[in-house]
Design a protein around this motif. Sequence first.
Motif, PDB file in Angstrom:
ATOM      1  N   GLY A  31      78.015  68.306  -1.270  1.00  0.00           N
ATOM      2  CA  GLY A  31      78.742  67.171  -0.716  1.00  0.00           C
ATOM      3  C   GLY A  31      79.343  66.371  -1.857  1.00  0.00           C
ATOM      4  N   LEU A  52      74.576  74.496  -6.057  1.00  0.00           N
ATOM      5  CA  LEU A  52      74.241  75.411  -4.972  1.00  0.00           C
ATOM      6  C   LEU A  52      74.453  74.715  -3.646  1.00  0.00           C
ATOM      7  CD1 LEU A  52      71.064  76.307  -6.896  1.00  0.00           C
ATOM      8  CD2 LEU A  52      72.833  78.005  -6.370  1.00  0.00           C
ATOM      9  N   GLY A  58      81.331  70.417   1.605  1.00  0.00           N
ATOM     10  CA  GLY A  58      81.804  69.431   2.585  1.00  0.00           C
ATOM     11  C   GLY A  58      81.268  69.650   3.977  1.00  0.00           C
ATOM     12  N   LYS A  64      82.954  64.881   7.292  1.00  0.00           N
ATOM     13  CA  LYS A  64      83.186  64.125   8.523  1.00  0.00           C
ATOM     14  C   LYS A  64      83.401  62.635   8.249  1.00  0.00           C
ATOM     15  CE  LYS A  64      82.309  67.638  11.256  1.00  0.00           C
ATOM     16  NZ  LYS A  64      81.080  67.683  12.028  1.00  0.00           N
ATOM     17  N   ALA A 190      74.558  79.474  -0.426  1.00  0.00           N
ATOM     18  CA  ALA A 190      73.468  79.661  -1.381  1.00  0.00           C
ATOM     19  C   ALA A 190      72.422  78.559  -1.225  1.00  0.00           C
ATOM     20  CB  ALA A 190      74.027  79.673  -2.803  1.00  0.00           C
ATOM     21  N   ALA A 220      70.895  66.567  -3.763  1.00  0.00           N
ATOM     22  CA  ALA A 220      71.930  65.772  -3.082  1.00  0.00           C
ATOM     23  C   ALA A 220      72.234  66.504  -1.778  1.00  0.00           C
ATOM     24  CB  ALA A 220      73.171  65.652  -3.964  1.00  0.00           C
ATOM     25  N   SER A 223      71.564  65.325   4.924  1.00  0.00           N
ATOM     26  CA  SER A 223      70.671  65.314   6.088  1.00  0.00           C
ATOM     27  C   SER A 223      69.549  66.346   6.008  1.00  0.00           C
ATOM     28  CB  SER A 223      71.481  65.592   7.360  1.00  0.00           C
ATOM     29  OG  SER A 223      72.428  64.578   7.560  1.00  0.00           O
ATOM     30  N   THR A 330      76.461  64.030  10.904  1.00  0.00           N
ATOM     31  CA  THR A 330      75.140  63.438  10.663  1.00  0.00           C
ATOM     32  C   THR A 330      75.095  62.874   9.256  1.00  0.00           C
ATOM     33  OG1 THR A 330      74.180  65.488   9.820  1.00  0.00           O
ATOM     34  CG2 THR A 330      73.893  65.034  12.171  1.00  0.00           C
ATOM     35  N   PHE A 361      79.855  57.467   0.661  1.00  0.00           N
ATOM     36  CA  PHE A 361      81.060  58.136   0.188  1.00  0.00           C
ATOM     37  C   PHE A 361      81.715  57.269  -0.883  1.00  0.00           C
ATOM     38  CE2 PHE A 361      85.647  58.273   0.079  1.00  0.00           C
ATOM     39  CZ  PHE A 361      85.830  59.570  -0.360  1.00  0.00           C
ATOM     40  N   LYS A 362      81.927  56.017  -0.526  1.00  0.00           N
ATOM     41  CA  LYS A 362      82.681  55.119  -1.410  1.00  0.00           C
ATOM     42  C   LYS A 362      82.006  54.920  -2.763  1.00  0.00           C
ATOM     43  CE  LYS A 362      81.851  51.913   1.664  1.00  0.00           C
ATOM     44  NZ  LYS A 362      80.659  52.579   2.254  1.00  0.00           N
TER      45      LYS A 362
HETATM   46  C1  LIG Z   1      81.161  59.903  10.833  1.00  0.00           C
HETATM   47  C2  LIG Z   1      80.813  59.346   9.471  1.00  0.00           C
HETATM   48  C3  LIG Z   1      81.530  58.273   8.957  1.00  0.00           C
HETATM   49  C4  LIG Z   1      81.224  57.764   7.701  1.00  0.00           C
HETATM   50  N1  LIG Z   1      81.979  56.752   7.177  1.00  0.00           N
HETATM   51  C5  LIG Z   1      81.762  56.337   5.907  1.00  0.00           C
HETATM   52  C6  LIG Z   1      82.617  55.372   5.322  1.00  0.00           C
HETATM   53  O1  LIG Z   1      83.548  54.890   5.956  1.00  0.00           O
HETATM   54  N2  LIG Z   1      82.397  55.019   4.017  1.00  0.00           N
HETATM   55  C7  LIG Z   1      81.347  55.532   3.308  1.00  0.00           C
HETATM   56  O2  LIG Z   1      81.182  55.155   2.140  1.00  0.00           O
HETATM   57  N3  LIG Z   1      80.508  56.434   3.849  1.00  0.00           N
HETATM   58  C8  LIG Z   1      80.701  56.855   5.120  1.00  0.00           C
HETATM   59  N4  LIG Z   1      79.890  57.802   5.671  1.00  0.00           N
HETATM   60  C9  LIG Z   1      78.775  58.286   4.885  1.00  0.00           C
HETATM   61  C10 LIG Z   1      79.213  59.276   3.819  1.00  0.00           C
HETATM   62  O3  LIG Z   1      80.083  60.238   4.364  1.00  0.00           O
HETATM   63  C11 LIG Z   1      77.973  59.940   3.234  1.00  0.00           C
HETATM   64  O4  LIG Z   1      77.097  58.930   2.765  1.00  0.00           O
HETATM   65  C12 LIG Z   1      78.320  60.869   2.067  1.00  0.00           C
HETATM   66  O5  LIG Z   1      79.340  61.767   2.422  1.00  0.00           O
HETATM   67  C13 LIG Z   1      77.078  61.613   1.644  1.00  0.00           C
HETATM   68  O6  LIG Z   1      77.434  62.579   0.692  1.00  0.00           O
HETATM   69  P1  LIG Z   1      76.327  63.545   0.106  1.00  0.00           P
HETATM   70  O7  LIG Z   1      76.982  64.419  -0.875  1.00  0.00           O
HETATM   71  O8  LIG Z   1      75.173  62.695  -0.370  1.00  0.00           O
HETATM   72  O9  LIG Z   1      75.769  64.353   1.366  1.00  0.00           O
HETATM   73  P2  LIG Z   1      76.512  65.442   2.282  1.00  0.00           P
HETATM   74  O10 LIG Z   1      77.965  65.257   2.346  1.00  0.00           O
HETATM   75  O11 LIG Z   1      75.765  65.461   3.578  1.00  0.00           O
HETATM   76  O12 LIG Z   1      76.260  66.801   1.510  1.00  0.00           O
HETATM   77  C14 LIG Z   1      75.006  67.405   1.425  1.00  0.00           C
HETATM   78  C15 LIG Z   1      75.258  68.889   1.253  1.00  0.00           C
HETATM   79  O13 LIG Z   1      74.036  69.529   0.913  1.00  0.00           O
HETATM   80  C16 LIG Z   1      74.012  70.793   1.518  1.00  0.00           C
HETATM   81  N5  LIG Z   1      72.615  71.239   1.555  1.00  0.00           N
HETATM   82  C17 LIG Z   1      71.635  70.796   2.356  1.00  0.00           C
HETATM   83  N6  LIG Z   1      70.483  71.423   2.093  1.00  0.00           N
HETATM   84  C18 LIG Z   1      70.745  72.274   1.082  1.00  0.00           C
HETATM   85  C19 LIG Z   1      69.953  73.214   0.374  1.00  0.00           C
HETATM   86  N7  LIG Z   1      68.654  73.400   0.655  1.00  0.00           N
HETATM   87  N8  LIG Z   1      70.528  73.943  -0.599  1.00  0.00           N
HETATM   88  C20 LIG Z   1      71.846  73.778  -0.890  1.00  0.00           C
HETATM   89  N9  LIG Z   1      72.651  72.908  -0.240  1.00  0.00           N
HETATM   90  C21 LIG Z   1      72.096  72.156   0.735  1.00  0.00           C
HETATM   91  C22 LIG Z   1      74.650  70.546   2.871  1.00  0.00           C
HETATM   92  O14 LIG Z   1      75.126  71.732   3.471  1.00  0.00           O
HETATM   93  C23 LIG Z   1      75.746  69.553   2.530  1.00  0.00           C
HETATM   94  O15 LIG Z   1      76.970  70.208   2.271  1.00  0.00           O
HETATM   95  C24 LIG Z   1      80.151  58.331   6.945  1.00  0.00           C
HETATM   96  C25 LIG Z   1      79.424  59.403   7.462  1.00  0.00           C
HETATM   97  C26 LIG Z   1      79.747  59.926   8.714  1.00  0.00           C
HETATM   98  C27 LIG Z   1      78.964  61.112   9.233  1.00  0.00           C
END
Ligand SMILES: Cc1cc2nc3c(=O)[nH]c(=O)nc-3n(C[C@H](O)[C@H](O)[C@H](O)COP(=O)(O)OP(=O)(O)OC[C@H]3O[C@@H](n4cnc5c(N)ncnc54)[C@H](O)[C@@H]3O)c2cc1C
Length: 415
Positions: A31, A52, A58, A64, A190, A220, A223, A330, A361-362
Amino acid sequence: MTRTQEPNGWRAAAETPTLPRSAQVAVAGGGVNGLSTAFQLAKRGVRDVVLLERLRLGSGATGKSGALVRCHYANVPEATLTHESLAIFRNWDDEVGSGSPGFSPIGFVQVVAPEHEDRLRENVAAQQRIGIDTRIVDRQEMGEIDPFLHTDDLTLAAFEPGSGYADPNATLHGFARAASGLGVRIFENAPVTAILTRGGRVFGVETVMGTIETKAVVIAAGSWADRLLNPLGIDLGLEPVRTQVVLFRWPAALEGRGHRVVIDAVNHSWLRPEGANCTLIGAERSVLTADPDALDESVDASTIPTARRALAARYPIFTDAIMRGGWSGTYMRSPDGRPIIDQIPSVPGLWVMAGDSGTSFKTSPAIGVCLAEWIVDGAPRLVDLHPFRSTRFTEGSPWLDATSYGDDRALTVSR
Ligand SMILES: Cc1cc2nc3c(=O)[nH]c(=O)nc-3n(C[C@H](O)[C@H](O)[C@H](O)COP(=O)(O)OP(=O)(O)OC[C@H]3O[C@@H](n4cnc5c(N)ncnc54)[C@H](O)[C@@H]3O)c2cc1C
């Protein structure tokens, strides 16, 4: 089969037999936070970074995301993270140098009920003290800033002229391409199946394709993070949550004019333009615990009128607006609704960006800098991450925003 030079420019190595046997740092999760961190590590000279991803880049919350980029928070630590991130969104070419985050600085308005005027003033003053371009505006100025905004129920709002929204997928792929260009190896399909420890320290990750020895792992995994943490005896109280957004077509009078990005604490909604002529709105007051593997990606029929009502309450021009789509995603909520960014004290070598709580995200550009600084230099320098520590729950000091705009805001994304 190793795939290289995907159309979007980064090299994927799914289904490849060439998983390295060792790495300096392994990142679990493709992500925006995982990719931002991998990129910043490589930028700091770590040449041996492996990322990985369980499925596709994404495929978690990032793909999303509503991707609002605004600095207004009821706390200084997250406002600081966003302020630093905003600088990266704005100077993407110099800071990242690949792709574009699609950042649209169309201005952001934070609307609160009159009873929260004092808190609004306090928050804006705190943000101004750390250099954020924000100010209090009265009803007249609100009308000048956005003529379609309904202001009869308001007294004051906060306005950030340089904030807005980005394209979450473009941001992610920008980081991915830049990271790949600096030598980061990105593997899709992976999943990391376990974090390996020896003598209490990290010594590797196990994947479906083999084991990688490494002394530094960043989880990172959005969910899914608890599935990697729980087997290590780490329970951060994380809870996956489903949230929905709905799109409405602009009425003819908005064509060519548009509107600002708004978080509306009165009607519990957040909204922004989407594309050339639609508005994306999230307007939920409650959320459901979700199984992220069984996500219903569509929008519930019952959510559509709720979203239309919230939109029309702030922009009456949308009263009979045409629904044009929507989706669900989620995110992972922490017990106090604030992110956890830490090196887990009981497992040296294990860093987490977890419990994003629908708000990370931000802040992802600065989170990547901080985690990379921590891993490379021994401590984060850009922003003090102490408030985000994982131990705050067991210390009995969960995060509380004294100047928030009501408890029920803990139930919405983008609060
Ligand atoms: C509908 C919606 C609206 C939102 N609006 C906003 C907003 O306006 N502004 C804002 O700042 N934030 C917003 N957010 C929150 C923001 O999108 C998230 O906080 C941010 O994208 C999280 O990024 P991340 O990389 O931490 O997690 P994620 O994007 O969830 O990425 C985690 C990744 O890890 C992978 N993964 C999981 N387990 C494993 C494993 N065992 N091995 C390898 N890979 C794995 C998953 O497949 C996923 O691709 C919103 C979220 C949603 C759902």
